[in-house]
Motif scaffolding. Structure first.
Motif, PDB file in Angstrom:
ATOM      1  N   LEU A  39      24.350  42.793  28.049  1.00  0.00           N
ATOM      2  CA  LEU A  39      25.640  42.409  27.492  1.00  0.00           C
ATOM      3  C   LEU A  39      25.618  42.512  25.965  1.00  0.00           C
ATOM      4  CD1 LEU A  39      26.583  39.235  29.582  1.00  0.00           C
ATOM      5  CD2 LEU A  39      27.305  41.587  29.930  1.00  0.00           C
ATOM      6  N   ASP A  40      26.675  43.055  25.410  1.00  0.00           N
ATOM      7  CA  ASP A  40      26.800  43.146  23.955  1.00  0.00           C
ATOM      8  C   ASP A  40      27.520  41.900  23.448  1.00  0.00           C
ATOM      9  OD1 ASP A  40      25.639  45.682  23.800  1.00  0.00           O
ATOM     10  OD2 ASP A  40      27.552  46.664  24.261  1.00  0.00           O
ATOM     11  N   SER A  41      26.876  41.221  22.508  1.00  0.00           N
ATOM     12  CA  SER A  41      27.498  40.033  21.939  1.00  0.00           C
ATOM     13  C   SER A  41      28.117  40.363  20.593  1.00  0.00           C
ATOM     14  CB  SER A  41      26.461  38.918  21.757  1.00  0.00           C
ATOM     15  OG  SER A  41      25.541  39.257  20.742  1.00  0.00           O
ATOM     16  N   THR A  49      32.053  39.743  37.773  1.00  0.00           N
ATOM     17  CA  THR A  49      31.379  40.957  37.310  1.00  0.00           C
ATOM     18  C   THR A  49      29.919  40.694  36.962  1.00  0.00           C
ATOM     19  OG1 THR A  49      33.440  41.886  36.450  1.00  0.00           O
ATOM     20  CG2 THR A  49      31.388  42.776  35.552  1.00  0.00           C
ATOM     21  N   TYR A  50      29.652  39.582  36.307  1.00  0.00           N
ATOM     22  CA  TYR A  50      28.299  39.268  35.845  1.00  0.00           C
ATOM     23  C   TYR A  50      27.461  38.531  36.880  1.00  0.00           C
ATOM     24  CZ  TYR A  50      30.371  40.239  31.229  1.00  0.00           C
ATOM     25  OH  TYR A  50      31.007  40.817  30.166  1.00  0.00           O
ATOM     26  N   GLY A  51      28.060  38.191  38.028  1.00  0.00           N
ATOM     27  CA  GLY A  51      27.310  37.469  39.052  1.00  0.00           C
ATOM     28  C   GLY A  51      27.011  36.037  38.656  1.00  0.00           C
ATOM     29  N   LEU A  52      27.985  35.389  38.028  1.00  0.00           N
ATOM     30  CA  LEU A  52      27.818  34.025  37.545  1.00  0.00           C
ATOM     31  C   LEU A  52      28.732  33.070  38.298  1.00  0.00           C
ATOM     32  CD1 LEU A  52      27.848  34.767  33.695  1.00  0.00           C
ATOM     33  CD2 LEU A  52      25.848  34.354  35.129  1.00  0.00           C
ATOM     34  N   ALA A  53      28.351  31.809  38.280  1.00  0.00           N
ATOM     35  CA  ALA A  53      29.177  30.762  38.874  1.00  0.00           C
ATOM     36  C   ALA A  53      29.142  29.537  37.965  1.00  0.00           C
ATOM     37  CB  ALA A  53      28.679  30.402  40.268  1.00  0.00           C
ATOM     38  N   GLU A  54      30.233  28.784  37.985  1.00  0.00           N
ATOM     39  CA  GLU A  54      30.362  27.627  37.109  1.00  0.00           C
ATOM     40  C   GLU A  54      30.081  26.320  37.838  1.00  0.00           C
ATOM     41  OE1 GLU A  54      33.947  28.707  34.070  1.00  0.00           O
ATOM     42  OE2 GLU A  54      34.449  28.680  36.215  1.00  0.00           O
ATOM     43  N   SER A  85      36.317  39.454  22.924  1.00  0.00           N
ATOM     44  CA  SER A  85      34.967  38.931  22.672  1.00  0.00           C
ATOM     45  C   SER A  85      34.517  38.113  23.876  1.00  0.00           C
ATOM     46  CB  SER A  85      34.945  38.076  21.396  1.00  0.00           C
ATOM     47  OG  SER A  85      35.981  37.100  21.423  1.00  0.00           O
ATOM     48  N   GLY A  86      34.178  38.834  24.922  1.00  0.00           N
ATOM     49  CA  GLY A  86      33.862  38.188  26.191  1.00  0.00           C
ATOM     50  C   GLY A  86      32.524  37.509  26.230  1.00  0.00           C
ATOM     51  N   TYR A  87      31.626  37.877  25.314  1.00  0.00           N
ATOM     52  CA  TYR A  87      30.291  37.286  25.319  1.00  0.00           C
ATOM     53  C   TYR A  87      29.851  37.026  23.885  1.00  0.00           C
ATOM     54  CZ  TYR A  87      25.209  36.863  25.933  1.00  0.00           C
ATOM     55  OH  TYR A  87      23.924  36.437  25.895  1.00  0.00           O
ATOM     56  N   ILE A  88      29.483  35.794  23.596  1.00  0.00           N
ATOM     57  CA  ILE A  88      29.067  35.399  22.255  1.00  0.00           C
ATOM     58  C   ILE A  88      27.704  34.719  22.340  1.00  0.00           C
ATOM     59  CG2 ILE A  88      29.631  33.986  20.229  1.00  0.00           C
ATOM     60  CD1 ILE A  88      32.569  34.085  21.116  1.00  0.00           C
TER      61      ILE A  88
END
Length: 232
Positions: free
Chosen positions: A58-60, A90-95, A185-188
């Protein structure tokens, strides 16, 4: 008439208040011992960073600390939440859903650091200490009297912002990985000032609305929610 002290409801009220304060103090002491044990165990084991390794592509964007911006109107908030949900998939994440009581940023950080969102008071205390003792690092990002800002952040229920995120990264020597609902800016990545993080903390940010704690899909731990949390 001379008032009679030492009896009646006033005495009982003072006694109850003293008892409540003592119980609160004992609970805080117990929490401090538990937190110290958790941190010591984490230091021994170290986070293996699986989530970070899997998403290292991922590009931050560069992080600029800032205070809270405008709260989006309902239509924009709906679009933002949908965008964030798509990124989770998309990233295979869960909250892990965090309570929406004004302490969500600190609760999410506490979940990542201490495996318990209820230790948010400890995290807030450490962040405020960082802000207070390193004024030169953060004052330029705060568009108000800095002392007033720090005093405000001490209050439970006060929303955290990107300045407190930077202070948390510095205080805990952590890289905070923020998956956001922002369009561009989806990833910081928020790095400590010394640039040598010893751990990674993963949060989602529904922009200017709410923070949750992030895990790989299928690995969200079971937590007991004592109060309401944000569910869209």
């Amino acid at each position: 008439m001379i008032p009679q002290y030492g009896s009646g409801s006033g005495s009982g009220s003072r006694s109850a208040s003293s008892s409540s304060s003592l119980n609160s103090s004992l609970q805080d002491t117990e929490d401090d011992h538990t937190i110290a044990t958790i941190l010591a165990e984490e230091e021994r084991l170290k986070n293996d960073g699986r989530l970070g390794k899997r998403l290292s592509h991922l590009d931050s964007i560069p992080h600029t600390p800032r205070v809270i911006g405008d709260i989006p109107d309902p239509n924009d908030a709906t679009l933002d939440h949908g965008r964030l949900s798509d990124r989770m998939t998309t990233y295979g994440l869960a909250e892990l859903q965090i309570q929406g009581d004004g302490n969500c940023q600190f609760r999410a950080l506490a979940d990542q650091l201490l495996q318990n969102p209820d230790y948010h008071k400890y995290v807030r205390k450490q962040v405020v200490k960082q802000l207070k003792h390193h004024k030169n690092l953060y004052e330029g990002y705060v568009p108000m009297k800095y002392r007033s800002y720090v005093k405000k952040m001490k209050k439970l229920g006060e929303w955290g912002d990107h300045v407190t995120l930077q202070a948390a990264a510095d205080r805990f020597e952590a890289k905070i990985c923020l998956v956001t609902s922002f369009r561009d800016s989806g990833y910081i990545e928020i790095l400590p000032k010394d640039g040598n993080p010893s751990r990674e903390l993963w949060l989602s940010f529904w922009s200017e609305v709410h923070y949750n704690s992030l895990y790989q899909t299928g690995e969200v731990p079971t937590r007991v929610n004592r109060k309401k949390h944000w569910l869209f």
